[in-house]
Design a protein around this motif. Sequence first.
Motif, PDB file in Angstrom:
ATOM      1  N   LEU A 157     -34.607   1.841 -22.250  1.00  0.00           N
ATOM      2  CA  LEU A 157     -36.225   2.635 -22.789  1.00  0.00           C
ATOM      3  C   LEU A 157     -35.612   3.761 -21.720  1.00  0.00           C
ATOM      4  N   GLN A 158     -35.927   4.997 -22.013  1.00  0.00           N
ATOM      5  CA  GLN A 158     -35.585   6.843 -21.402  1.00  0.00           C
ATOM      6  C   GLN A 158     -36.882   6.755 -21.064  1.00  0.00           C
ATOM      7  N   PRO A 159     -37.405   7.378 -19.660  1.00  0.00           N
ATOM      8  CA  PRO A 159     -38.229   8.214 -19.173  1.00  0.00           C
ATOM      9  C   PRO A 159     -38.288   9.312 -19.726  1.00  0.00           C
ATOM     10  N   ASN A 160     -39.548   8.823 -19.877  1.00  0.00           N
ATOM     11  CA  ASN A 160     -39.749  10.912 -20.452  1.00  0.00           C
ATOM     12  C   ASN A 160     -40.698  11.531 -19.723  1.00  0.00           C
ATOM     13  N   ILE A 161     -40.576  13.024 -20.277  1.00  0.00           N
ATOM     14  CA  ILE A 161     -41.267  13.760 -19.632  1.00  0.00           C
ATOM     15  C   ILE A 161     -42.035  13.296 -18.611  1.00  0.00           C
ATOM     16  N   LYS A 162     -43.361  12.888 -19.167  1.00  0.00           N
ATOM     17  CA  LYS A 162     -44.837  12.386 -17.784  1.00  0.00           C
ATOM     18  C   LYS A 162     -44.496  11.899 -16.696  1.00  0.00           C
ATOM     19  N   ILE A 163     -43.668  10.849 -17.329  1.00  0.00           N
ATOM     20  CA  ILE A 163     -42.756   9.357 -15.900  1.00  0.00           C
ATOM     21  C   ILE A 163     -42.855  10.923 -14.760  1.00  0.00           C
ATOM     22  N   HIS A 164     -41.486  11.452 -14.748  1.00  0.00           N
ATOM     23  CA  HIS A 164     -41.026  12.184 -14.714  1.00  0.00           C
ATOM     24  C   HIS A 164     -41.685  13.320 -13.822  1.00  0.00           C
ATOM     25  N   THR A 165     -42.686  14.452 -14.654  1.00  0.00           N
ATOM     26  CA  THR A 165     -43.984  14.374 -13.976  1.00  0.00           C
ATOM     27  C   THR A 165     -44.678  13.864 -12.657  1.00  0.00           C
ATOM     28  N   ILE A 166     -45.037  12.988 -13.050  1.00  0.00           N
ATOM     29  CA  ILE A 166     -45.532  11.574 -11.859  1.00  0.00           C
ATOM     30  C   ILE A 166     -44.841  11.898 -10.722  1.00  0.00           C
ATOM     31  N   ILE A 167     -43.618  11.034 -10.692  1.00  0.00           N
ATOM     32  CA  ILE A 167     -42.443  10.896  -9.991  1.00  0.00           C
ATOM     33  C   ILE A 167     -42.141  12.077  -9.251  1.00  0.00           C
ATOM     34  N   LEU A 168     -42.075  13.013  -9.615  1.00  0.00           N
ATOM     35  CA  LEU A 168     -41.653  14.675  -8.913  1.00  0.00           C
ATOM     36  C   LEU A 168     -42.233  14.851  -8.334  1.00  0.00           C
ATOM     37  N   GLY A 169     -43.956  14.814  -8.776  1.00  0.00           N
ATOM     38  CA  GLY A 169     -45.639  15.457  -8.197  1.00  0.00           C
ATOM     39  C   GLY A 169     -45.199  14.541  -6.713  1.00  0.00           C
ATOM     40  N   SER A 170     -45.562  13.174  -6.423  1.00  0.00           N
ATOM     41  CA  SER A 170     -45.439  12.379  -5.231  1.00  0.00           C
ATOM     42  C   SER A 170     -43.904  12.855  -4.693  1.00  0.00           C
ATOM     43  N   LEU A 171     -43.050  12.883  -5.141  1.00  0.00           N
ATOM     44  CA  LEU A 171     -42.003  13.606  -3.861  1.00  0.00           C
ATOM     45  C   LEU A 171     -42.469  15.222  -3.541  1.00  0.00           C
TER      46      LEU A 171
END
Length: 477
Positions: free
Chosen positions: A373-387
Amino acid sequence: MKQYPVALKLFDEMRQRAAPVDQYTMNILINCCCLSKQVDFGFAIFGIFLKHGYEPNVTTFTTLLKGLFLDGNVAEKVLTLNLCEPDDVMILTAIDGLCKAGRVHTSRDLLLLLERTIYKPNVKAYNAVINCLCTGGMVGLLCDFGRWKEVKNLLDEMVNHKISLDVVTFNVLVDSFCKEGSVKEAEDILEIMKQQNISSDIVTYTALIDGYCLQGKMDKAKEVFYSIMSNDLKPCIVTYNSLINGYCKKGKVDEAWRLFLEASSKGLEHTTVTYNSMIHGLLGEERIVDGWKLFNDMETRQVHPNLFTCNILLEGLCKTHQIAEAFSFLRVMENKGLNPNIITYGILINGLCKDGEIEDAKKLLNELPSKGLQPNIKIHTIILGSLCREGCVDEAKYLLVKMERSGCAPDSVMYNNIIQGLLKKNKVSKAIPFLEDMHKRGFYADASTSSLLINHMQGSNKDDILLEMMKKVVPKI
């Protein structure tokens, strides 16, 4: 029963015992091979029978044609080989096969080509192409790509060739308009049906009900639902599914539950879709116990949960901060044969981030490629927001670069989420680089980001740099 290997084995026994076979036997065997996606064996059997002097008929060639499509081969040229005179079934098989293979324009061209021969396509062939054109993007998108014009041209062709439109033709149009949100146009189609004395069936009414439900117009949906009985029709479980889903999305779970019980009282069997809508509605209203009780009932009645069921329940567990239970439930569902998708892992990553387990979330993110599976934009947004909310801005910037290198380009939603998270933590200076990057990419602040920026400027500490950035990213009213 689909016991194709058993049928083939039985034929082998017939052959060994020299039992008589005929053309009918040949067609059955070829059909078995084609349905089991072994079209090569089908052609081999075809060759054997030819050598024994058996004459193939249109059914034989239609079966082989179907087999080619099921095997992923494009087979529209078979009709032009003059192997036999095609009948309605053979023509429909070719056109429907092309449509299912995504060759809608080829199917349309074949349709129009046949109209210039003695082998005229019937209403079913036209319906197959119209359905493919409509469901290949819905009516709104059809307009953008010129497909809706093609549909209208085909309808004109039907009229010109004196092919009467049937209820299936109209149902395709009503369903497409409703799914696109153009219920008014769907109602106009119903009026045309009345003018042509074509009676609406349960599919027509269900499509219209679904259209109203998608727009949240539950009173109109209910009105159509009750009109079904007055037209001597009975609602099917799909009709109930649309209403249940509509009421759940409106937060009217009690009304949805009443319909859930009513459906079974009328002898209709609940499907996976029925349970999914009801469970989703219950969990959305924080009726956690009721939602899980219904899931247990679903399994007791041997209605098999699908991945959507799994995702609904995982989201419910994550929202109530039961992360450990969510992972345990995922393992149970995997053992039952369900393969988690990117949405599943997105739910878990979001749950971990909201619980402050950012390291576990990053670990899961890094494991996704190994799961195919390749991470999509939504998952990256969640991680980046948390960081960013945790103050790990440099790490967020690094992940942003890494993400883009992997081919996942950031979007406006991502930047707005990151900036909002920083502004809510009063980390204005750390938000500036993201605002600059946002401007360079041609993105603008949304209403929430704009409001937060304005609030910061109204404070006691004026920030000239922030003011300049606001002029660039806040849309002018």
